[in-house]
Design a protein around this motif. Structure first.
Motif, PDB file in Angstrom:
ATOM      1  N   ARG A  76       6.479 -20.908 -12.001  1.00 36.99           N
ATOM      2  CA  ARG A  76       5.753 -21.627 -13.143  1.00 36.99           C
ATOM      3  C   ARG A  76       5.911 -21.215 -14.578  1.00 36.99           C
ATOM      4  O   ARG A  76       5.844 -22.111 -15.308  1.00 36.99           O
ATOM      5  CB  ARG A  76       4.144 -21.212 -12.874  1.00 36.99           C
ATOM      6  CG  ARG A  76       3.639 -21.951 -11.538  1.00 36.99           C
ATOM      7  CD  ARG A  76       2.210 -21.634 -11.213  1.00 36.99           C
ATOM      8  NE  ARG A  76       1.520 -22.012  -9.961  1.00 36.99           N
ATOM      9  CZ  ARG A  76       1.196 -23.395  -9.957  1.00 36.99           C
ATOM     10  NH1 ARG A  76       1.230 -24.232 -10.922  1.00 36.99           N
ATOM     11  NH2 ARG A  76       0.626 -23.758  -8.817  1.00 36.99           N
ATOM     12  N   ASN A  77       6.168 -19.858 -14.847  1.00 33.51           N
ATOM     13  CA  ASN A  77       6.380 -19.525 -16.133  1.00 33.51           C
ATOM     14  C   ASN A  77       7.634 -19.925 -16.742  1.00 33.51           C
ATOM     15  O   ASN A  77       7.855 -20.262 -17.669  1.00 33.51           O
ATOM     16  CB  ASN A  77       6.543 -17.872 -16.256  1.00 33.51           C
ATOM     17  CG  ASN A  77       4.979 -17.443 -15.934  1.00 33.51           C
ATOM     18  OD1 ASN A  77       4.043 -18.006 -16.598  1.00 33.51           O
ATOM     19  ND2 ASN A  77       5.008 -15.942 -15.376  1.00 33.51           N
ATOM     20  N   ARG A  80       7.034 -23.702 -17.647  1.00 34.29           N
ATOM     21  CA  ARG A  80       6.156 -23.839 -18.759  1.00 34.29           C
ATOM     22  C   ARG A  80       6.651 -23.323 -20.080  1.00 34.29           C
ATOM     23  O   ARG A  80       6.609 -24.030 -21.083  1.00 34.29           O
ATOM     24  CB  ARG A  80       4.876 -22.965 -18.428  1.00 34.29           C
ATOM     25  CG  ARG A  80       3.829 -23.203 -19.411  1.00 34.29           C
ATOM     26  CD  ARG A  80       2.651 -22.463 -19.118  1.00 34.29           C
ATOM     27  NE  ARG A  80       2.028 -22.452 -18.021  1.00 34.29           N
ATOM     28  CZ  ARG A  80       2.127 -21.415 -16.875  1.00 34.29           C
ATOM     29  NH1 ARG A  80       2.777 -20.413 -17.098  1.00 34.29           N
ATOM     30  NH2 ARG A  80       1.486 -22.063 -15.673  1.00 34.29           N
ATOM     31  N   ASN A  81       7.573 -22.295 -19.861  1.00 33.41           N
ATOM     32  CA  ASN A  81       8.215 -21.739 -21.029  1.00 33.41           C
ATOM     33  C   ASN A  81       9.593 -22.447 -21.313  1.00 33.41           C
ATOM     34  O   ASN A  81      10.410 -22.183 -22.235  1.00 33.41           O
ATOM     35  CB  ASN A  81       8.651 -20.246 -21.001  1.00 33.41           C
ATOM     36  CG  ASN A  81       7.421 -19.507 -20.981  1.00 33.41           C
ATOM     37  OD1 ASN A  81       6.346 -20.103 -21.275  1.00 33.41           O
ATOM     38  ND2 ASN A  81       7.387 -18.395 -20.352  1.00 33.41           N
ATOM     39  N   ASP A  82       9.966 -23.606 -20.510  1.00 33.56           N
ATOM     40  CA  ASP A  82      11.121 -24.401 -20.499  1.00 33.56           C
ATOM     41  C   ASP A  82      12.512 -23.378 -20.464  1.00 33.56           C
ATOM     42  O   ASP A  82      13.479 -23.746 -20.773  1.00 33.56           O
ATOM     43  CB  ASP A  82      11.305 -25.127 -21.929  1.00 33.56           C
ATOM     44  CG  ASP A  82      12.270 -26.474 -21.850  1.00 33.56           C
ATOM     45  OD1 ASP A  82      12.133 -26.838 -20.776  1.00 33.56           O
ATOM     46  OD2 ASP A  82      12.846 -26.651 -22.745  1.00 33.56           O
ATOM     47  N   ASN A 237       6.766 -36.078 -20.194  1.00 34.29           N
ATOM     48  CA  ASN A 237       6.741 -34.758 -19.452  1.00 34.29           C
ATOM     49  C   ASN A 237       7.827 -34.808 -18.335  1.00 34.29           C
ATOM     50  O   ASN A 237       8.051 -35.564 -17.637  1.00 34.29           O
ATOM     51  CB  ASN A 237       5.350 -34.339 -18.845  1.00 34.29           C
ATOM     52  CG  ASN A 237       4.296 -34.306 -20.135  1.00 34.29           C
ATOM     53  OD1 ASN A 237       3.438 -35.002 -20.108  1.00 34.29           O
ATOM     54  ND2 ASN A 237       4.305 -33.202 -20.911  1.00 34.29           N
ATOM     55  N   HIS A 239       8.405 -32.896 -14.672  1.00 34.90           N
ATOM     56  CA  HIS A 239       7.654 -32.291 -13.808  1.00 34.90           C
ATOM     57  C   HIS A 239       8.344 -31.714 -12.676  1.00 34.90           C
ATOM     58  O   HIS A 239       8.897 -32.733 -12.240  1.00 34.90           O
ATOM     59  CB  HIS A 239       6.452 -33.311 -13.388  1.00 34.90           C
ATOM     60  CG  HIS A 239       5.433 -32.868 -12.647  1.00 34.90           C
ATOM     61  ND1 HIS A 239       4.666 -33.535 -11.732  1.00 34.90           N
ATOM     62  CD2 HIS A 239       5.114 -31.434 -12.322  1.00 34.90           C
ATOM     63  CE1 HIS A 239       3.714 -32.928 -11.033  1.00 34.90           C
ATOM     64  NE2 HIS A 239       4.115 -31.380 -11.358  1.00 34.90           N
ATOM     65  N   PRO A 297       5.463 -30.046 -23.161  1.00 32.58           N
ATOM     66  CA  PRO A 297       5.573 -28.777 -22.208  1.00 32.58           C
ATOM     67  C   PRO A 297       6.072 -29.513 -20.685  1.00 32.58           C
ATOM     68  O   PRO A 297       5.689 -30.578 -20.440  1.00 32.58           O
ATOM     69  CB  PRO A 297       4.672 -28.284 -22.213  1.00 32.58           C
ATOM     70  CG  PRO A 297       3.392 -28.965 -22.501  1.00 32.58           C
ATOM     71  CD  PRO A 297       3.944 -30.039 -23.473  1.00 32.58           C
ATOM     72  N   SER A 298       6.980 -28.887 -20.344  1.00 36.25           N
ATOM     73  CA  SER A 298       7.101 -29.286 -18.809  1.00 36.25           C
ATOM     74  C   SER A 298       6.028 -28.766 -18.126  1.00 36.25           C
ATOM     75  O   SER A 298       5.234 -27.704 -18.188  1.00 36.25           O
ATOM     76  CB  SER A 298       8.322 -28.432 -18.470  1.00 36.25           C
ATOM     77  OG  SER A 298       9.645 -28.842 -19.182  1.00 36.25           O
ATOM     78  N   LEU A 299       5.927 -29.518 -16.795  1.00 32.25           N
ATOM     79  CA  LEU A 299       4.756 -29.320 -15.841  1.00 32.25           C
ATOM     80  C   LEU A 299       5.328 -28.786 -14.626  1.00 32.25           C
ATOM     81  O   LEU A 299       6.604 -29.341 -14.254  1.00 32.25           O
ATOM     82  CB  LEU A 299       3.818 -30.568 -15.850  1.00 32.25           C
ATOM     83  CG  LEU A 299       3.419 -30.926 -17.271  1.00 32.25           C
ATOM     84  CD1 LEU A 299       2.651 -32.420 -16.798  1.00 32.25           C
ATOM     85  CD2 LEU A 299       2.382 -30.163 -17.903  1.00 32.25           C
ATOM     86  N   SER A 300       4.360 -28.087 -13.908  1.00 33.31           N
ATOM     87  CA  SER A 300       4.866 -27.538 -12.590  1.00 33.31           C
ATOM     88  C   SER A 300       3.797 -27.762 -11.714  1.00 33.31           C
ATOM     89  O   SER A 300       2.605 -27.601 -11.828  1.00 33.31           O
ATOM     90  CB  SER A 300       5.339 -26.254 -12.654  1.00 33.31           C
ATOM     91  OG  SER A 300       4.332 -25.161 -12.973  1.00 33.31           O
TER      92      SER A 300
END
Length: 309
Positions: A76-77, A80-82, A237, A239, A297-300
């Motif tokens: 996830r991190n 989220r932080n690309d 986004n 995902h 931001p990218s999503l997960s």
């Protein structure tokens, strides 16, 4: 393709039990294997070997599931932080993919013809051929009893109906009709647009794609085609979904799926409209770079899927 809320979970499809509860069940299951083997009359050596094999499989499954759970937060991190897409090795693979698999150009004479080709199902033709064989057998076998010929004829009718359904049951016709007066403009944008297509595990799994034109974007999945004005796109986004598969409660591994989410502008103060299309991980990045109108931001997400057998 569109993102919809998941339906309420049915009472006969309960949530996956917690790992601790399943470990207790595994511990109970192992000696039961030995007992059941002896009850069936198998030799002691065979029962011991079977019990040891089951215990080893369950222990390995628990180990990999625990390791997967520990890596969920890291996953996830990174998304989220690309960090997932900015990794140097990933960037090298992405560059190699783009060099070998650039955007496709639409070669069909019309948008409908191109979409019909993309939704064409070869299995429909196979069923029509089977129908012709049934009809031919019913005609040729004149010496056969009437009930046999009747079964062949009915089978031919059913096969023909199913084959026709698979060939004709597509969203193309309704999409063309919904374009209305904008059809010429949308078609012109589509025919001159850049195309990405994605098929996974043949026609019965994932069949999706995106056409990025000058004025319009057309996205399609198995049962839906969506057209949107590029001027109405607010953000895009990436995902990534990590799906954990369980067979009868035993962890069987994880699979990653990648998709692009297009968010449209909120014009009337209602809920923002967004659409999602599945592509491979490099195609998502290609479409994102071609469409991105703002830094998003990218999503997960992490899902658990039970594959009971």
């Amino acid at each position: 393709m569109g993102r919809f809320e998941e339906p309420p979970r049915k009472k006969f499809d309960p949530d996956l039990p917690p790992l601790k509860s399943r470990v207790v069940a595994y511990i109970v299951c192992v000696p039961l294997c030995f007992i059941m083997g002896k009850f069936k009359g198998f030799s002691t050596v065979f029962c011991v070997s079977l019990t040891a094999a089951v215990a080893a499989v369950l222990a390995v499954s628990v180990f990999f599931e625990c390791r997967s759970k520990r890596r969920d937060a890291e996953f996830r991190n990174a998304v989220r932080n690309d960090e997932f897409h900015s990794d140097e090795k990933w960037q090298e693979k992405y560059s190699d993919y783009v060099l070998k698999n650039d955007f496709q150009q639409v070669t069909a004479s019309s948008m409908k013809a191109d979409l019909d080709r993309r939704f064409f199902k070869p299995s429909g033709v196979v069923w029509l051929i089977a129908a012709a064989i049934f009809f031919a057998a019913a005609i040729i076998c004149r010496a056969a009893q009437n009930d046999i010929r009747g079964v062949l004829a009915v089978s031919g009718i059913l096969a023909a109906m199913w084959g026709g359904f698979k060939l004709l049951h597509t969203p193309v016709r309704s999409f063309i009709a919904n374009c209305g007066e904008k059809l010429p403009e949308i078609e012109r944008s589509y025919l001159n647009g850049k195309m990405l297509t994605y098929r996974r595990n043949g026609e019965h799994s994932c069949n999706s794609g995106i056409n990025i034109g000058g004025n319009y974007v057309v996205m399609y999945s198995d049962g839906m085609i969506i057209c949107m004005d590029r001027a109405e796109i607010e953000s895009v986004n990436k995902h990534i979904t990590k799906t954990k598969h369980y067979g009868n409660g035993v962890y069987a591994g994880s699979v990653f799926t990648y998709s692009l989410i297009v968010n449209l502008k909120d014009q009337d103060g209602s809920r923002c409209t967004h659409y999602q299309v599945e592509l491979n991980e490099f195609q998502v990045q290609m479409a994102y770079e071609a469409l991105s109108v703002s830094s998003s931001p990218s999503l997960s997400s992490i899902k658990e899927q039970k594959d009971n057998v």
